[in-house]
Scaffold this motif. Structure first.
Motif, PDB file in Angstrom:
ATOM      1  N   THR A   1       0.829  -1.211   0.000  1.00  0.00           N
ATOM      2  CA  THR A   1       0.000   0.000   0.000  1.00  0.00           C
ATOM      3  C   THR A   1       0.860   1.257   0.000  1.00  0.00           C
ATOM      4  O   THR A   1       0.602   2.216  -0.729  1.00  0.00           O
ATOM      5  CB  THR A   1      -0.930   0.007   1.227  1.00  0.00           C
TER       6      THR A   1
ATOM      7  N   LYS B   1      -0.842   4.465  -2.294  1.00  0.00           N
ATOM      8  CA  LYS B   1      -2.284   4.410  -2.047  1.00  0.00           C
ATOM      9  C   LYS B   1      -2.549   4.712  -0.565  1.00  0.00           C
ATOM     10  O   LYS B   1      -1.744   4.369   0.296  1.00  0.00           O
ATOM     11  CB  LYS B   1      -2.827   3.009  -2.377  1.00  0.00           C
TER      12      LYS B   1
ATOM     13  N   GLY C   1      -4.237   4.210   3.092  1.00  0.00           N
ATOM     14  CA  GLY C   1      -4.647   2.985   3.784  1.00  0.00           C
ATOM     15  C   GLY C   1      -4.543   3.143   5.286  1.00  0.00           C
ATOM     16  O   GLY C   1      -3.754   3.947   5.790  1.00  0.00           O
TER      17      GLY C   1
END
Length: 312
Positions: free
Chosen positions: A231, A236, A238
């Protein structure tokens, strides 16, 4: 002992002198006169940040034969409310001798960078009467690491040391110019202006031992480790929650993650709810320290944290 033992009464000792004449018996849970062959006991050392406990030790190091806490608190027949008040009335805090003694002792075994950190602690928490005098007395030992550069002039070395001190003080909510260590105003360094926290985080040393931790993870730890890193490195957002009883390896996993992320040039903020947990993580800090959360809060309080561009 000072109130009940005749030998102690006659000797009229200071705290630091007591183990020279008496020894503590772990068997009988009591002090007894020291006989040949007994080792001298150890006197407790306190840090200036310990507040009243530190002032209590200061009194014990200067008041002979105290018989009780009330005895230490009483000055000229008047009982003070705090040990600090008693120390002030005894003249023990009217000068910086205790701070000079503290720094002098540290000079014998601490590196210059650690000395500068101690100096900042004394400035912030011990309210020296004459900060400039304390600075001038210990400027030389606090500058030793910068003196290794042969082409650096004394004035340049001085301001490098002062700038480093100025980089530490904001984390304690203070500014170097408050203490008037030198004539004129000291401007914050470029690092301090742009992002002190970024500079600190990027200079956390990743130990070789921590870099080997990913190879020691068990199956469940390895699964969490891979998911979290995938991640992060895919850029991204998270949020992950690691759950498990004490002793199941959560901190072990956190250290592995911190080491990998930092080793690859990213910034990882290790934050915990308590100082004990924060101390287990490299570069760890409490949430109150990291996000400037007030200790006493209500609906009108907010965190006093400056905006920092972490993506730099």
């Amino acid at each position: 002992m000072n109130s009940e033992n005749e030998d102690a009464m006659n000797l009229n000792l200071l705290y630091r002198e007591f183990p020279e004449h008496f020894v503590w018996s772990t068997t009988y849970k009591m002090w007894s006169c020291r006989q040949q062959g007994f080792a001298i006991g150890r006197v407790v050392i306190c840090h200036p940040t310990e507040g009243e406990r530190y002032i209590l030790r200061l009194l014990l190091m200067n008041v002979r034969g105290p018989k009780s806490y009330k005895n230490l608190l009483t000055v000229n027949g008047v009982t003070c409310d705090t040990f600090r008040e008693a120390a002030e009335k005894r003249g023990l805090l009217l000068c910086d001798n205790n701070l000079i003694e503290c720094m002098s002792e540290a000079v014998s075994y601490q590196m210059p960078q650690s000395l500068r950190h101690l100096f900042v602690v004394l400035l912030v928490y011990c309210n020296p009467v004459n900060p400039r005098e304390l600075w001038e007395k210990f400027e030389c030992p606090m500058s030793e690491d910068f003196k290794k550069y042969p082409n650096m002039h004394t004035r340049e070395i001085r301001y490098k040391v002062l700038n480093h001190i100025n980089d530490i003080l904001p984390s304690m909510g203070r500014d170097i110019n408050e203490f008037e260590l030198t004539q004129g105003k000291i401007q914050s360094s470029a690092i301090a202006k742009e992002a002190k926290d970024v500079h600190f985080e990027r200079n956390i040393i990743v130990n070789e031992e921590d870099l080997l931790l990913p190879y020691k993870l068990n199956i469940e730890q390895k699964r969490a480790y891979n998911i979290i890193l995938d991640t992060i490195f895919s850029n991204k957002p998270g949020a992950f929650f690691i759950d498990g009883p004490g002793g199941t390896g959560k901190s072990f996993l956190y250290r592995a993650l911190l080491a990998t992320v930092r080793h690859r040039g990213f910034i990882a903020l290790a934050t915990a709810s308590s100082g004990v947990v924060a101390s287990l993580l490299p570069g760890g800090r409490t949430a109150h320290s990291r996000f400037k959360i007030p200790t006493d809060v209500d609906g009108n309080f907010s965190c006093n944290i400056n905006k920092v561009h972490w993506n730099r």
